[in-house]
Design a protein around this motif. Sequence first.
Motif, mmCIF file in Angstrom:
data_model
loop_
_atom_site.group_PDB
_atom_site.id
_atom_site.type_symbol
_atom_site.label_atom_id
_atom_site.label_comp_id
_atom_site.label_asym_id
_atom_site.label_seq_id
_atom_site.Cartn_x
_atom_site.Cartn_y
_atom_site.Cartn_z
ATOM 1 N N ASN A 265 24.267 14.006 19.736
ATOM 2 C CA ASN A 265 24.710 12.782 19.052
ATOM 3 C C ASN A 265 24.854 13.015 17.547
ATOM 4 O O ASN A 265 25.724 12.426 16.900
ATOM 5 C CB ASN A 265 23.762 11.614 19.335
ATOM 6 C CG ASN A 265 22.333 11.876 18.892
ATOM 7 O OD1 ASN A 265 21.934 13.030 18.744
ATOM 8 N ND2 ASN A 265 21.567 10.832 18.676
ATOM 9 N N GLU A 266 24.024 13.901 16.970
ATOM 10 C CA GLU A 266 24.153 14.220 15.538
ATOM 11 C C GLU A 266 25.462 14.949 15.274
ATOM 12 O O GLU A 266 26.161 14.671 14.299
ATOM 13 C CB GLU A 266 22.979 15.092 15.070
ATOM 14 C CG GLU A 266 21.690 14.320 14.903
ATOM 15 C CD GLU A 266 20.566 15.173 14.316
ATOM 16 O OE1 GLU A 266 20.800 16.358 14.045
ATOM 17 O OE2 GLU A 266 19.469 14.626 14.124
ATOM 18 N N THR A 268 28.097 14.760 17.120
ATOM 19 C CA THR A 268 29.168 13.780 17.352
ATOM 20 C C THR A 268 29.423 12.970 16.090
ATOM 21 O O THR A 268 30.569 12.711 15.725
ATOM 22 C CB THR A 268 28.783 12.829 18.518
ATOM 23 O OG1 THR A 268 28.463 13.624 19.656
ATOM 24 C CG2 THR A 268 29.930 11.903 18.869
ATOM 25 N N ASP A 269 28.329 12.577 15.404
ATOM 26 C CA ASP A 269 28.472 11.835 14.139
ATOM 27 C C ASP A 269 29.274 12.661 13.128
ATOM 28 O O ASP A 269 30.149 12.134 12.444
ATOM 29 C CB ASP A 269 27.092 11.517 13.528
ATOM 30 C CG ASP A 269 26.361 10.433 14.309
ATOM 31 O OD1 ASP A 269 27.026 9.761 15.119
ATOM 32 O OD2 ASP A 269 25.142 10.276 14.114
#
Length: 585
Positions: A265-266, A268-269
């Motif tokens: 998710n990091e 993806t950010d």
Amino acid sequence: MEKHGTIIKVSGPLVVASGMEDVQVYDVVKVSHKKLMGEVIELRKDLASIQVYEETAGIGPGEPVYYTYQPLSVALGPGLIEGVFDGILRPLDKIYEQAGAHIPSGIDIAALDNKKKWLFKPVKKVGDFVKGGQMIGYVDETTVVRHKIMVPPNIAGKLVYLAKEGEYTIEDLIYKLEIDEQTKDFTMVQYWPVRVKRPYSKKLPPVEPMITGQRIIDTLFPIAIGGIAAIPGPFGSGKTVVQQQLAKWADADIIVYVGCGERGNEMTDVLNEFPHLKDPKSNEPLMKRTVLIANTSNMPVAAREASIYTGITISEYFRDMGYKVAIMADSTSRWAEALREMSSRLEEMPGEEGYPAYLGSRLAEFYERAGLVETIGDKTIGAITAIGAVSPPGGDMSEPVAQATLRIVKVYWGLSASLAYKRHFPAIDWLRSYSLYDDVLMDSFDQIRAGWAAQVKLTMALLQEEKALEEIVRLVGIDTLSYSDRVKLLTTQMIREDFLHQNAFDEIDTFTSLDKQYRMLNIILLWHQLASQAVLDNKSFSAIELMKTKQRIGRLKYVVENEFDKVYEQLLNDLQAEFEQLESE
């Protein structure tokens, strides 16, 4: 018929094959009928231990291992900028178009688009003698990056053919060199083994500051262009945000961001955010000078090790063009964990906490490839600034990866869990952090702004004194302190809250120019000087505490750059006037 060995053992990402007497250590091989990419990391007689960069589920003993006789190399040429790649430089966007959200085993897609045409402009002429690193011509890869087409290192010869100005793909013939009476063809692409340093003419001492726009870094713990830094900190202390801030704002021409074993998710950010970020230099999207390498924690563990080498090789390539490159490795702890896993599967003698004995030398190998250099070709100056995040388990700075990193790097931005819990970001602990570039860089800062070094020295002295005063307050209460000491506590509170605290998500506060940094700190220290004199003159301490200008100093960080001069001058006048109006107790 292709030469191959035979799999005799599969242990996760480690495959052992027999009949491999013709391969060399670090050769790439294709494992099983699926042709999974792997690299030979150990040889014993005809047995080869291979780390596979893809998921090995579904392969077993008896399957073939095909030779390539090539080390792990990356394609370097137009198309790297704006690219999003995995750890072995496969383009993730192209894989997504072909195969969807999951990378299928054995997929083989070229790193660079071989159909796209680039406008090539030559700068040499037929008959010229050229050598490694010299520019033959260039391609404007993006609106902000001129991609120089260079002769590969360790090659020299006479130009016998050079393509005219026009549009070509990366596979088209661009030039021919006559080398030892033989003619050799070259395209825009060169291949380079990732574990081998690219050569340079000479290494230079880093003497110029790399401006980041982050106040605590530029003012208290600066890094030099071509320097090396570590950002260690426990979970949740903001390592990734600090690295992203540096990637956005640091004074570098090219950014290489390696997400090595970080949470998906990091990454993806980062992938979602970077295309929308405006580059403050050119007002173009930041991606137009960025290469992203994503190797998340759910991707095959062996590819983590490769991702760091891939990133530093790309950085060296752009450095050879004379660019200032900043490489962000997030995080080297996950890379070290990959080393540990592969080491244990190889049944090597474990070192401290199970890490291999060569952990320190591998880390040094990576960081030593950074630096300020004179290039081999046109003798231009290029630089790689390496910034690695370290994620020690439980924030334990005595663990092997953190300790090995500290022995190598020259800048240490130690993140503190307690500052992060107080929502003080960036959570860089000013009492534990340091920069060994201070001595050389303070001269540069003094040339930019006279008195910079003296201001920094006073600030650090006040912050260190605050620690001792807080101990006294905890033990016997604030009333035991003299008014002079209480002024020091008020000043350090202003330094912490109004200067060192910086909001990465605020449009204005996210970046602060050097001039604004100097003036913000200058007015806080001026307040300290005037307040210290006021208490000596028996002025009312409670009135000093409640001064209106003190609150206005706290709002300076949110003043836009082009209005700052006017606001600063007005505040300076009001500050002097308010102190003059103070009444005696």
